[in-house]
Design a protein around this motif. Structure first.
Motif, PDB file in Angstrom:
ATOM      1  N   PHE A 101       0.837  -1.201   0.000  1.00  0.00           N
ATOM      2  CA  PHE A 101       0.000   0.000   0.000  1.00  0.00           C
ATOM      3  C   PHE A 101       0.868   1.244   0.000  1.00  0.00           C
ATOM      4  N   PHE A 102       0.241   2.392  -0.259  1.00  0.00           N
ATOM      5  CA  PHE A 102       0.918   3.668  -0.048  1.00  0.00           C
ATOM      6  C   PHE A 102       0.961   3.862   1.466  1.00  0.00           C
ATOM      7  N   LYS A 103       2.155   3.752   2.017  1.00  0.00           N
ATOM      8  CA  LYS A 103       2.284   3.586   3.463  1.00  0.00           C
ATOM      9  C   LYS A 103       1.790   4.784   4.270  1.00  0.00           C
ATOM     10  N   ASN A 104       1.976   5.972   3.720  1.00  0.00           N
ATOM     11  CA  ASN A 104       1.575   7.165   4.475  1.00  0.00           C
ATOM     12  C   ASN A 104       0.137   7.584   4.231  1.00  0.00           C
ATOM     13  N   MET A 105      -0.516   6.944   3.287  1.00  0.00           N
ATOM     14  CA  MET A 105      -1.926   7.250   3.075  1.00  0.00           C
ATOM     15  C   MET A 105      -2.762   6.353   3.982  1.00  0.00           C
ATOM     16  N   SER A 106      -3.990   6.795   4.293  1.00  0.00           N
ATOM     17  CA  SER A 106      -4.835   5.984   5.162  1.00  0.00           C
ATOM     18  C   SER A 106      -5.383   4.798   4.374  1.00  0.00           C
ATOM     19  N   GLU A 109      -7.999   6.098   1.993  1.00  0.00           N
ATOM     20  CA  GLU A 109      -7.428   6.739   0.798  1.00  0.00           C
ATOM     21  C   GLU A 109      -6.864   5.710  -0.172  1.00  0.00           C
ATOM     22  N   LEU A 112      -9.828   3.981  -1.787  1.00  0.00           N
ATOM     23  CA  LEU A 112     -10.454   4.881  -2.762  1.00  0.00           C
ATOM     24  C   LEU A 112      -9.676   4.856  -4.072  1.00  0.00           C
ATOM     25  N   PHE A 113      -8.356   4.962  -3.959  1.00  0.00           N
ATOM     26  CA  PHE A 113      -7.562   4.965  -5.183  1.00  0.00           C
ATOM     27  C   PHE A 113      -7.674   3.632  -5.914  1.00  0.00           C
ATOM     28  N   PHE A 114      -7.424   2.531  -5.187  1.00  0.00           N
ATOM     29  CA  PHE A 114      -7.355   1.245  -5.882  1.00  0.00           C
ATOM     30  C   PHE A 114      -8.717   0.799  -6.422  1.00  0.00           C
ATOM     31  N   ARG A 116     -11.089   3.230  -7.436  1.00  0.00           N
ATOM     32  CA  ARG A 116     -11.422   4.186  -8.505  1.00  0.00           C
ATOM     33  C   ARG A 116     -10.795   3.790  -9.823  1.00  0.00           C
ATOM     34  N   ILE A 117      -9.592   3.211  -9.757  1.00  0.00           N
ATOM     35  CA  ILE A 117      -8.979   2.818 -11.024  1.00  0.00           C
ATOM     36  C   ILE A 117      -9.633   1.568 -11.616  1.00  0.00           C
ATOM     37  N   ARG A 143      -9.212   5.417   8.894  1.00  0.00           N
ATOM     38  CA  ARG A 143      -8.636   6.729   8.593  1.00  0.00           C
ATOM     39  C   ARG A 143      -7.182   6.887   9.028  1.00  0.00           C
ATOM     40  N   ARG A 161      -9.313  -4.654  -0.305  1.00  0.00           N
ATOM     41  CA  ARG A 161      -9.058  -3.992  -1.596  1.00  0.00           C
ATOM     42  C   ARG A 161      -9.433  -4.901  -2.758  1.00  0.00           C
TER      43      ARG A 161
END
Ligand SMILES: Nc1ncnc2c1ncn2[C@@H]1O[C@H](COP(=O)(O)OP(=O)(O)OP(=O)(O)O)[C@@H](O)[C@H]1O
Ligand SMILES: [Mg+2]
Lengths: 273, 280
Positions: A101-106, A109, A112-114, A116-117, A143, A161
């Motif tokens: 994951f993007f470690k600094n994102m919640s 978040e 949402l990204f994975f 939305r794509i 969060r 995810r």
């Protein structure tokens, strides 16, 4: 629509050996998958087991369109994944052994990204994410940055995810590695429920033989990139029983005997260096 | 399911896929705001320091008119700040996700690669504009400069048109880590550094040795700087910079398809050879 969720035909892949781009040749090629064919039926949970380095992840990556096969075909619900790459990808999702994951994102978040794509809208994602994470006991951590979650918790978010996009073909590469026994059961239960309620078809790799036996309808055993046996857990156990009562033949025995490594041999190696 | 597969990627839904990347980059940017501060301070210091060279040149010379040189250098540093922000953002497209470990999950999603790269480019350009505007605003506190001559319309047009080919250069730099997992990101930084030398950031390209001027000729940044200086120093209008705009547009028309083609090629190379990711 074609009804076979996954059809793999004469699939082969080796690494190295090819000419590097504007560079020297690599050493000898390593064959990771050799002429593998199988089909998974709709709604089935199909297990792939094998020793470390036997080619399980390579197989999963080829089905996910992340590696191009040297030879052979893969079709997902009748779509050849090379010719209909985007359409096939929409039908697939995957859990990898490392949560990634993007470690600094919640967690939210990231989800949402994975999602939305995959073409989903934010409202739908939030609703489904809350539901799935709730079932996995993680709703209150949604969060927080991923960094704050333990490895096992991150792995559960990875499971969320993958299921968030409602894939009809799910590729689970060691989804429960690193989970405590209770979380493991939770994820296994969740996988079973999803299969029943959402008509998903699942390919699962695991090193946990209990998990393989409990979850999988059929199991393939990989040795050095070859499928050396395929069948229901009961069939496989019967096959190696050799006169022993079936209760004495666990999936572990099946694995050890069919992959050619018995515990005694390992002990000998230990004893004699 | 056939309808999902068939009706994808039209109009709004295509834009939404690109915007997912813009939103993600914005979230990352918020989490790494400390770095933004570092780059901002670095940008301001660099801008002020270089522009002070002009003051130094003028010092002691009676009646020296250095305002032209001040503006020349100021524009050079600001354009360079913008270029490096955009190049860095976009060219990290692979490398950043490799570092996070997310690369496979992003690349296996049903997003056409050009929409992915479009999203990265939109964010990179917006990010570069915001950062450069801030550096500009802060640098102004240090100098007394007359901007009476600036033609805003021409300026905006040059920035917009040039950004397209800058994004293409960044995509070309960003694909190197697909070909060379170990050294690709170093190579991509060298691409950026070379632009600084050949594009006339701090001097007219005419002072370069002739063999280097060949590279100036094929660097879109050269025309970018030309256009900005024409609009800001000479006050040239849209019609006057039309030639430069035309060249920049031509770069875009050639380089955008080329960079997308090259990226796709590099991605399929990585997928054939197993260079996307090794572990797991
Ligand atoms: N990207 C790659 N580049 C080079 N070799 C690779 C690559 N991926 C896998 N291999 C090689 O292919 C073989 C199969 O690896 P793979 O990761 O598929 O095994 P696995 O069954 O998933 O193992 P594990 O149980 O440890 O996860 C190994 O010999 C490995 O070294
Ligand atoms: Mg593996």
């Amino acid at each position: 629509m074609h009804s076979i969720p996954l059809e793999v035909t004469n699939l082969s892949k080796s690494f190295g050996g090819a000419r590097q781009f504007l560079w020297r040749r690599e050493k000898e090629p390593v064959a990771a998958i050799r002429n593998v064919s199988f089909q998974i039926e709709r709604g089935e949970i199909y297990g792939v087991i094998g020793a470390n380095g036997s080619g399980k992840s390579t197989l999963v990556r080829m089905i996910s369109t992340l590696l191009t096969p040297d030879e052979g075909q893969i079709s997902v619900f009748g779509l050849d994944i090379r010719r209909h790459e985007l359409e096939a990808r929409r039908l697939i999702n995957r859990v990898s052994p490392d949560p990634s994951f993007f470690k600094n994102m919640s967690a939210l978040e990231n989800l949402l990204f994975f999602a939305r794509i995959y073409g989903m809208g934010p409202a739908e994602i939030k609703r489904k994410a809350a539901e799935i994470l709730g079932r996995l006991d993680l709703a209150d951590r949604i969060r927080e940055p991923m960094l704050n979650l333990s490895r096992g918790q991150q792995q559960k978010v990875a499971v969320a995810r993958a299921f968030l996009t409602s894939p009809v073909l799910m590729l689970l590469d060691e989804p429960t590695t690193g989970l405590d026994p209770a979380s493991k059961l939770q994820v296994q239960q969740f996988v079973r429920e999803v299969r029943e309620q959402h008509d998903a078809t699942i390919l699962l790799t695991t090193h946990d033989m209990d998990e393989a036996e409990r979850l999988c309808d059929r199991i393939a055993i990989l040795v050095g990139g070859n499928v050396i046996a395929e069948g229901t857990p009961l069939e496989l156990r019967t096959r190696v029983a050799n006169g022993r009562p079936l209760e004495q033949v666990s999936m572990e025995t099946v694995f050890l005997e069919l992959t050619g490594k018995s515990i005694e041999e390992d002990e000998e190696v230990m004893a004699h260096g | 399911m056939a309808s999902i597969a068939g009706g994808m990627f039209t109009g709004n839904s295509a834009w939404a896929l690109s915007m997912a990347f813009v939103e993600r980059q914005t979230n990352l940017w918020k989490r790494y705001w400390g770095w933004e501060l570092v780059w901002l301070v670095y940008g301001v210091v660099n801008t002020v320091a270089i522009t002070l060279i002009a003051e130094q040149v003028g010092a002691g010379v009676v009646d020296a008119d250095i305002s032209g040189l001040v503006l020349f250098l100021l524009i050079g540093t600001l354009v360079w700040a913008y270029l490096s922000a955009v190049l860095e953002d976009i060219s990290l497209v692979i490398e950043w996700e490799r570092w996070e470990g997310t690369i496979e999950h992003t690349l296996m999603a049903p997003v056409p690669r050009w929409l992915h790269l479009l999203g990265m480019s939109v964010f990179g350009i917006l990010h570069g504009l915001v950062r450069t505007a801030l550096i500009f605003a802060i640098a102004l506190l240090f100098f007394d400069i007359d901007f009476g001559n600036v033609n805003l319309l021409a300026l905006v047009a040059v920035v917009l048109v040039a950004s397209v080919s800058v994004a293409a250069v960044a995509i070309l730099a960003g694909l190197l880590p697909l070909l060379y997992p170990e050294r690709g990101s170093q190579m991509s930084m060298m691409v950026q550094a070379s632009l600084l030398l050949v594009s006339g950031v701090y001097y007219e390209v005419e002072v370069l040795p002739a063999w280097l001027q060949v590279f100036s000729f094929i660097s879109p940044a050269t025309y970018f700087l030309d256009g900005i200086r024409a609009a800001m120093i000479d006050g040239q209008g849209l019609a006057d910079v039309a030639g430069t705009l035309g060249i920049l547009a031509l770069f875009g028309v050639i380089m955008v398809p080329m960079s997308l083609w090259a990226f796709n090629w590099a991605e399929s190379y990585a997928k054939r050879t197993g260079k996307l990711k090794r572990t797991g």
